[in-house]
Scaffold this motif. Structure first.
Motif: not given
Length: 204
Positions: A16-20, A23-36, A38-48
């Motif tokens: 959901t956050a990545a799609l937001e 939709d807003e910026d035409g792209e996503f980065t892992m750091p930007a996704l983490a900021r959206r 509210g977590v640290q970037t490495p936390s995302i890698y536990h799930h994907v």
């Protein structure tokens, strides 16, 4: 400190956050996704599995907006016609995601299941197995282009002063104004593709 009752992250929240972001910026980065999130970037890698894993979550997220039950319709061309309209509408709502998905291998489990349903529709409809993927790939390429066209300006061609383009000018002047340019092109193209597939299916 007490542990949270629910984990801060799960795949749906990430998608959901990545799609937001897309939709807003035409792209996503892992750091930007983490900021959206509210977590640290490495936390995302536990799930994907990295960026590629997020892209597959996006693919599955868009697929949730497509009515795959339409593939139960028969005959095959009725099923494809109805499914194509739902497919186009889902991607037209998120046009920036198309380049991300179109340049990566489809692996999302729920999407693979839908492709299997499409293959079943065509094979049961009389298509040879070797005709299935070229047929649907051609249709899907058209649908993705048409979804992008929904986000394009209503006026796509304009002959500038001093440029001689009499044939184009005549064709532009002959365009109807309703439905919209994009919808008119979609109806024309979908009908043409389905007619071509019917002709191929009927040939010995």
């Amino acid at each position: 400190m007490a542990r949270p009752r629910k984990p801060l992250l799960d795949q749906d929240r990430i998608a959901t956050a990545a799609l937001e972001l897309v939709d807003e910026d035409g792209e996503f980065t892992m750091p930007a996704l983490a900021r959206r999130l509210g977590v640290q970037t490495p936390s995302i890698y536990h799930h994907v599995d990295g960026r590629a894993g997020v892209i597959e979550l996006l693919r599955a997220k868009i697929d949730e907006e497509i009515d795959s039950a339409l593939l139960d319709l028969r005959p095959w061309d009725r099923a494809l016609d109805a499914y194509a309209r739902s497919y186009r509408a889902a991607f037209a709502a998120h046009p920036h995601v198309i380049p991300l998905l179109a340049t990566s291998t489809v692996q999302a489990p729920r999407v693979v299941v839908v492709y299997d349903m499409i293959a079943a529709v065509l094979i049961e409809g009389g298509f040879a197995p070797e005709q299935v993927m070229p047929s649907y790939t051609a249709l899907e390429n058209f649908l993705l282009g048409s979804a992008l066209d929904r986000a394009a300006p209503e006026v796509m061609w304009e002959v500038p002063p001093g440029v001689e383009a009499p044939h184009l000018s005549r064709a532009l002047a002959a365009q109807t104004t309703s439905p919209t340019r994009s919808d008119q092109a979609f109806e024309f193209g979908l009908a043409a593709l389905l007619d071509a597939l019917r002709a191929m299916n009927a040939s010995p």
